[in-house]
Design a protein around this motif. Sequence first.
Motif, PDB file in Angstrom:
ATOM      1  N   ALA C 116       0.830  -1.327  -0.123  1.00  0.00           N
ATOM      2  CA  ALA C 116       0.086  -0.179  -0.133  1.00  0.00           C
ATOM      3  C   ALA C 116       0.808   1.372  -0.093  1.00  0.00           C
ATOM      4  CB  ALA C 116      -0.794  -0.001   1.187  1.00  0.00           C
TER       5      ALA C 116
ATOM      6  N   GLN D  20     -11.168  -6.441   0.029  1.00  0.00           N
ATOM      7  CA  GLN D  20     -11.053  -5.295  -0.961  1.00  0.00           C
ATOM      8  C   GLN D  20     -10.329  -4.024  -0.482  1.00  0.00           C
ATOM      9  OE1 GLN D  20     -15.034  -4.445  -2.669  1.00  0.00           O
ATOM     10  NE2 GLN D  20     -14.390  -2.469  -3.085  1.00  0.00           N
ATOM     11  N   VAL D  21     -10.816  -3.861   0.871  1.00  0.00           N
ATOM     12  CA  VAL D  21     -10.447  -2.698   1.431  1.00  0.00           C
ATOM     13  C   VAL D  21      -8.536  -3.037   1.641  1.00  0.00           C
ATOM     14  CG1 VAL D  21     -10.086  -1.086   3.553  1.00  0.00           C
ATOM     15  CG2 VAL D  21     -12.305  -1.686   2.463  1.00  0.00           C
ATOM     16  N   GLY D  23      -6.805  -4.927   0.242  1.00  0.00           N
ATOM     17  CA  GLY D  23      -6.113  -5.094  -1.111  1.00  0.00           C
ATOM     18  C   GLY D  23      -5.922  -3.599  -1.537  1.00  0.00           C
ATOM     19  N   GLU D  24      -6.566  -2.679  -1.213  1.00  0.00           N
ATOM     20  CA  GLU D  24      -6.456  -1.439  -1.742  1.00  0.00           C
ATOM     21  C   GLU D  24      -5.653  -0.584  -0.846  1.00  0.00           C
ATOM     22  OE1 GLU D  24     -10.488   0.069  -2.509  1.00  0.00           O
ATOM     23  OE2 GLU D  24     -10.798  -1.142  -4.240  1.00  0.00           O
ATOM     24  N   GLN D  25      -5.801  -0.658   0.580  1.00  0.00           N
ATOM     25  CA  GLN D  25      -5.215   0.460   1.253  1.00  0.00           C
ATOM     26  C   GLN D  25      -4.187  -0.378   2.057  1.00  0.00           C
ATOM     27  OE1 GLN D  25      -8.286   1.984   3.613  1.00  0.00           O
ATOM     28  NE2 GLN D  25      -9.470   2.704   1.904  1.00  0.00           N
ATOM     29  N   ASP D  34     -13.980   1.779   7.058  1.00  0.00           N
ATOM     30  CA  ASP D  34     -13.633   1.709   5.604  1.00  0.00           C
ATOM     31  C   ASP D  34     -14.173   0.367   5.284  1.00  0.00           C
ATOM     32  OD1 ASP D  34     -12.017   4.100   5.435  1.00  0.00           O
ATOM     33  OD2 ASP D  34     -10.485   2.922   6.277  1.00  0.00           O
ATOM     34  N   GLU D  98      -7.121  -9.083 -12.118  1.00  0.00           N
ATOM     35  CA  GLU D  98      -7.492  -8.320 -11.123  1.00  0.00           C
ATOM     36  C   GLU D  98      -7.703  -8.932  -9.917  1.00  0.00           C
ATOM     37  OE1 GLU D  98      -7.380  -4.766 -10.044  1.00  0.00           O
ATOM     38  OE2 GLU D  98      -7.181  -5.017 -12.238  1.00  0.00           O
ATOM     39  N   GLU D  99      -8.612  -9.548  -9.891  1.00  0.00           N
ATOM     40  CA  GLU D  99      -8.868 -10.482  -8.447  1.00  0.00           C
ATOM     41  C   GLU D  99      -7.715 -11.171  -7.825  1.00  0.00           C
ATOM     42  OE1 GLU D  99     -11.451 -13.925  -8.252  1.00  0.00           O
ATOM     43  OE2 GLU D  99     -12.771 -12.772  -6.997  1.00  0.00           O
ATOM     44  N   ARG D 102      -5.486  -8.753  -6.391  1.00  0.00           N
ATOM     45  CA  ARG D 102      -5.859  -8.235  -5.088  1.00  0.00           C
ATOM     46  C   ARG D 102      -5.703  -9.232  -3.886  1.00  0.00           C
ATOM     47  NH1 ARG D 102     -11.889  -8.257  -4.424  1.00  0.00           N
ATOM     48  NH2 ARG D 102     -10.962 -10.475  -4.155  1.00  0.00           N
ATOM     49  N   ARG D 105      -2.118  -9.394  -2.919  1.00  0.00           N
ATOM     50  CA  ARG D 105      -1.640  -8.171  -2.140  1.00  0.00           C
ATOM     51  C   ARG D 105      -2.234  -8.351  -0.711  1.00  0.00           C
ATOM     52  NH1 ARG D 105      -2.924  -5.110  -6.727  1.00  0.00           N
ATOM     53  NH2 ARG D 105      -5.037  -4.526  -5.786  1.00  0.00           N
TER      54      ARG D 105
END
Lengths: 199, 199, 199, 199
Positions: C116, D20-21, D23-25, D34, D98-99, D102, D105
């Motif tokens: 991140a 999801q969160v 993986g993104e943050q 969040d 994509e998945e 994530r 990550r």
Amino acid sequence: MPKKIDHEARRRDIAEAAVQVIGEQGIDNARLIDVARAAGATTGAITHYFDDKNALLLAALDHVAQRILHELHAAPTQNPISVDNLIARACTVLPIHEEGMRDWRVWLCFLGRAVADTALARINKSYYVEFRDGISSAVERLQNAGKLDNIIEPGAAADSVLAAIDGIGVRATLDPEEWPAERQKSQLDAMLRAILPTR
Amino acid sequence: MPKKIDHEARRRDIAEAAVQVIGEQGIDNARLIDVARAAGATTGAITHYFDDKNALLLAALDHVAQRILHELHAAPTQNPISVDNLIARACTVLPIHEEGMRDWRVWLCFLGRAVADTALARINKSYYVEFRDGISSAVERLQNAGKLDNIIEPGAAADSVLAAIDGIGVRATLDPEEWPAERQKSQLDAMLRAILPTR
Amino acid sequence: MPKKIDHEARRRDIAEAAVQVIGEQGIDNARLIDVARAAGATTGAITHYFDDKNALLLAALDHVAQRILHELHAAPTQNPISVDNLIARACTVLPIHEEGMRDWRVWLCFLGRAVADTALARINKSYYVEFRDGISSAVERLQNAGKLDNIIEPGAAADSVLAAIDGIGVRATLDPEEWPAERQKSQLDAMLRAILPTR
Amino acid sequence: MPKKIDHEARRRDIAEAAVQVIGEQGIDNARLIDVARAAGATTGAITHYFDDKNALLLAALDHVAQRILHELHAAPTQNPISVDNLIARACTVLPIHEEGMRDWRVWLCFLGRAVADTALARINKSYYVEFRDGISSAVERLQNAGKLDNIIEPGAAADSVLAAIDGIGVRATLDPEEWPAERQKSQLDAMLRAILPTR
DNA sequence: TATGAATGAGCATTCATTCAT
DNA sequence: AATGAATGAATGCTCATTCAT
């Protein structure tokens, strides 16, 4: 009105469940959901019987107070009036059995709350007035029966009796192992015999 | 070098601020930020001096208890030993002035807490032991000086004195308007004179 | 410039303390004050040497990476070039001793962070580039010395070697009990011999 | 009766929102609120489904691991057994869409955490055991079908395959631009063909 | 009546950063 | 250069209350 009866019974059950939970966990740790579980209900159900948590707590306190009052007043006419009898009745109120100890624990919780809750303090005071009135009139009856020195002012004597009960009850509630029933009773007996001199 | 700070003094100040806040708002409504503000500090600063809120609360209780103990023991050797003196000293402990009333309110809050907190109950008990020992030895001294009936068992007498103080103090704390200083003192005086018979 | 030398030495000490703390507690639990204590300093002192926590963390990562790079490149010219030698050098990098395990734990922490943190990801990438270049040129040297099949593309081979090291190192770091030094080395040895066919 | 809610489905939704969160943050920046927002819920609602944040995080990790396991095992009996088939299945697990990216990550975040969290390390290990067992038995089947050299020890081969997948996956996850799907696949293909020699 | 999922305000706690000394 | 007291924003968690069913 069968519905009303059920309604009142349910209220009682829930209030008693609250007494139980408060006695076990303390008033701070008594969550609505704990009371609900103890009463075999849900939090939502409780709101049908009580406006909010505070109303439930007040009902719990009232249950405890009424039980103590009932014991103090128990069958006063049946028994022949005597100092021994008054002392015995006072001893009944002490935390000398399971239920009484739980009630005293609940009572203590509310004392702590009343410190910062004037409404609760007012309610507590009204209970004390009832306690005092009951003891005061018993003292008067004993004086009229010639079994107690007339020099005693009934109201002040009642305050002394109340203070002795409270003082011993608080101590025994917080330290039950050091204060078994017998020690409580003999201590209260000694105090009351000193406070209430026979003629 | 950083600003010189008297660590112990700061701890004391914060604990006293906690006493004040608890006395005013009750222990349940005493938030950390309230104590911080009362102490002229921030919540973060409090954690420099206390592990957590509970540690702070305990320190507040200790301050109150130490103050009461100190009053009970105050100058015991200077004054000539007498029953009047013992009673006067006991009266000093009652909630008869601003600070004493606040201390009693705090004390009551902790009694309610001790119901469900065995650690707190243990601490409370240790304070009672100290109170009792102090009073008990005073009774013994009075007996040795021939000013108190030898029939009295010092420990039991101390328990009675404690109970009387507690009983009156609790009542007066919750109903200060009905229990001005004079009423408290005369009530305690009456009880203790009955409990502690001179030869 | 004795001051500068001291300054750099202190920076190194603090960064190494950070490596130690991260390796023991994880990067999330590594507080500035923990690093300060481990370095025999205070948090305030750390800010003299590092702009902020992130800068300190980056320095810690760099220490770990530099140590790994140094081991990979160690004395490459002294030893006669050989596949055995390359494999032995690769094995040196695995978490097979106390310090290496700690470095790998720190490395793993940073991998998780890089997910991140694009800046961190970029730094990580640059380290991988260095690792890869080092291995790639070693492969080339081996090919020039006729000790490795020319069919191999040095860059791709280096990627394979890196992947094998990483794959085994990650697994051994998280499960050190199942992956003693010997198992790691024999596993890596098997993989690299398959990946790097001699002519 | 309250609104009918599929408890398990809601749990899944929230856990997926956490994936999801994270993986993104990143796991450090993943706040409860969040996750709540991503799930169309509130933080309070999350506590209906998970004891605390850690339980939610663990559920998120499990979702990721189960998805990877499912892909590895996908339709193993339908397809004719072959080395090509095994390699293809291994490639499916790489962060090539994509998945998958994530999930990798998220996986990396947990690896970093496991460094200092023995419970998490234990969980991670159990996943690896499952991965290894799946690959190991596939290798055995290939040997029984005569498509793989019997000299290979299935367990060790599985470890090599796992290490190769991990090594490439980690690198590609942190540097997706340099590691498009094709490069990952060809790199893994090369490694696995070397590691798994056909007879 | 009753259920229990959902809300959301409230609060203790943590900790990087600042700064007077 | 170094200290460490103090700050204050950030955040997970609790739980009484609400409300759709």
